[in-house]
Enzyme design. Structure first.
Site, PDB file in Angstrom:
ATOM      1  N   ASP A 153     -21.242 -26.583  14.651  1.00  0.00           N
ATOM      2  CA  ASP A 153     -22.377 -26.056  13.879  1.00  0.00           C
ATOM      3  C   ASP A 153     -23.688 -26.548  14.487  1.00  0.00           C
ATOM      4  O   ASP A 153     -24.638 -25.774  14.662  1.00  0.00           O
ATOM      5  CB  ASP A 153     -22.312 -26.538  12.416  1.00  0.00           C
ATOM      6  CG  ASP A 153     -21.271 -25.779  11.597  1.00  0.00           C
ATOM      7  OD1 ASP A 153     -20.755 -24.749  12.084  1.00  0.00           O
ATOM      8  OD2 ASP A 153     -20.969 -26.220  10.466  1.00  0.00           O
ATOM      9  N   GLU A 176     -18.301 -20.942  18.036  1.00  0.00           N
ATOM     10  CA  GLU A 176     -17.031 -20.944  18.784  1.00  0.00           C
ATOM     11  C   GLU A 176     -17.224 -21.496  20.193  1.00  0.00           C
ATOM     12  O   GLU A 176     -16.404 -22.279  20.678  1.00  0.00           O
ATOM     13  CB  GLU A 176     -16.428 -19.537  18.852  1.00  0.00           C
ATOM     14  CG  GLU A 176     -16.030 -18.939  17.505  1.00  0.00           C
ATOM     15  CD  GLU A 176     -15.054 -19.816  16.730  1.00  0.00           C
ATOM     16  OE1 GLU A 176     -14.189 -20.438  17.371  1.00  0.00           O
ATOM     17  OE2 GLU A 176     -15.179 -19.905  15.493  1.00  0.00           O
TER      18      GLU A 176
HETATM   19 ZN   LIG Z   1     -15.075 -24.038  14.050  1.00  0.00          ZN
END
Ligand SMILES: [Zn+2]
Length: 411
Positions: free
Chosen positions: A356, A275
């Site tokens: 990621d 996030e």
């Molecule tokens: Zn995301």
């Protein structure tokens, strides 16, 4: 049927055909074999259940799609728009009052039509697969609050748009764009403190191992985290999530209680890192800028078509008006809207890979995020083998198998 009517009809039919084709391909892409690498989170039975969940939801989605299409075409071809325009003009509310009633009636009808489908989806489908935690009282309270919010926030903006077009002529679209941009920023600004708490309770994450680990990570990457909250997602569903809101000093990360319950501290830090990655990579501001840019394109095109009598004739409406033109233009806009949505989804999928990669680089490991994503996916019975056309049309996130591969190879 004039040229506008033919173009709009073709666009609506093509859009529905495309969505149907993607759904059918998606159903055919379901395979009984579990993709490699998911053995730790799925057994045979659970994987079969996840496929059944995709089948049940997809087949059910055909019903509202068909109902929407039939009602829209029926209302149009039986002269419904002309009748509604005549009726609202008869109320004598002036151009803005008339416009608000005209658009308000259409939006209210649409949300009333959606209601039985939302009800069935929550209390029959989600219930059957063990996800639903929503009570009837919560469902109805959510419905009323949603409508009230749409009224409080949407009505003034809509009134302003109608007024700009009656007042500013050729420059009206610029005023509409400015007002919509300001409105979008305003909603983003008030959402964490005024809107989300209407639906969920946000509790500061209690002192302990998890809080210490998340704050230590945030400090390490130079991300001053003002708010770290637990949100009571379990009031509605067993499904889990995490999200990020706010700007500058009001940045907040919210973790669903259902997420905390099912994941280790290491996995939760990886989720927060993902996030924060969205923020650090500028995705949030870029997304906002793109949506504001799209609003500009929309209002500019709208201003070109508002003066075309053919657009109104296509719907049997004799007197051009801003409110009717706005609704008809949005139908004409369908193909462009689909294209822009495809672009936004592709942008979002690219961002997921970047977030990621950020999480992997800053936590120094890929596996905690891989495990978290796999368990999240298994717990929500999400489809591991979506058809590529379905992904292109509907997925804001890449298929999990691709995310896991990218995380592990660092590609
Ligand atoms: Zn995301």
């Amino acid at each position: 049927m004039n040229a506008y009517a033919l173009v709009i009809l073709a666009a609506i039919l093509a859009q529905n055909a495309l969505a149907l084709a993607a759904d059918l391909f998606n159903l055919r892409a379901l395979r009984p074999e579990l993709p490699a690498g998911f053995e730790s989170v799925y057994d045979r039975e659970k994987y079969a259940r996840s496929q059944e969940y995709t089948r049940v939801r997809t087949r059910f989605s055909f019903v509202p799609q068909a109902v929407d299409l039939v009602l829209l075409l029926g209302f149009w071809l039986l002269g419904g728009f002309a009748w509604l325009d005549g009726w609202t003009r008869g109320l004598g509310g002036g151009p803005i009052g008339t416009g608000l009633v005209f658009i308000g009636v259409l939006l209210l009808a649409k949300s009333l039509l959606d209601l039985p489908f939302r009800y069935y989806s929550t209390f029959v489908i989600e219930e059957r697969f063990g996800f639903n935690k929503t009570t009837r009282a919560t469902f109805w309270a959510d419905t009323v609050k949603g409508l009230a919010l749409a009224l409080v926030l949407g009505l003034p903006l809509l009134a302003a748009i109608l007024w700009f077009f009656t007042r500013f002529g050729d420059a009206a679209w610029l005023w509409c764009w400015g007002a919509t941009a300001a409105f979008t920023l305003f909603v983003q600004f008030i959402a964490p403190t005024w809107i989300f708490p209407l639906f969920n309770k946000f509790t500061p994450l209690e002192e302990g191992e998890l809080r210490a680990a998340v704050l230590a990570y945030a400090r390490k990457v130079g991300f001053p985290l003002e708010g770290l909250f637990v949100i009571d997602g379990s009031r509605r569903s067993t499904k889990a999530n995490a999200f990020f809101t706010g700007f500058g000093k009001r940045k907040r990360v919210a973790l669903f209680d259902t997420l905390i319950a099912r994941h280790s501290v290491e996995e939760l830090v990886a989720v927060v890192a993902h996030e924060i990655g969205h923020y650090k990579k500028g995705h949030i501001l870029q997304g906002l800028a793109l949506s504001i840019l799209q609003a500009g394109v929309l209002f500019w095109l709208l201003s070109l078509f508002l003066t075309q009598p053919g657009l109104f004739a296509a719907f049997g409406v004799a007197t051009p008006s801003v409110h009717a033109g706005l609704v008809f233009f949005l139908l004409l806009y369908t193909p462009l809207e689909v294209l822009l949505a495809l672009g936004m989804q592709a942008f979002s999928r690219k961002n997921e890979f970047e977030a990621d990669a950020y999480a992997r680089a800053t936590t120094g490991a890929a596996e905690p995020l891989v495990r978290a994503l796999q368990r999240l996916s298994a717990d929500s019975l999400s489809n591991l083998t979506p058809h590529p056309l379905y992904v292109v049309l509907h997925h804001s996130h890449p298929p999990l198998t691709e995310r896991v591969r990218a995380l592990r190879t660092g590609a």
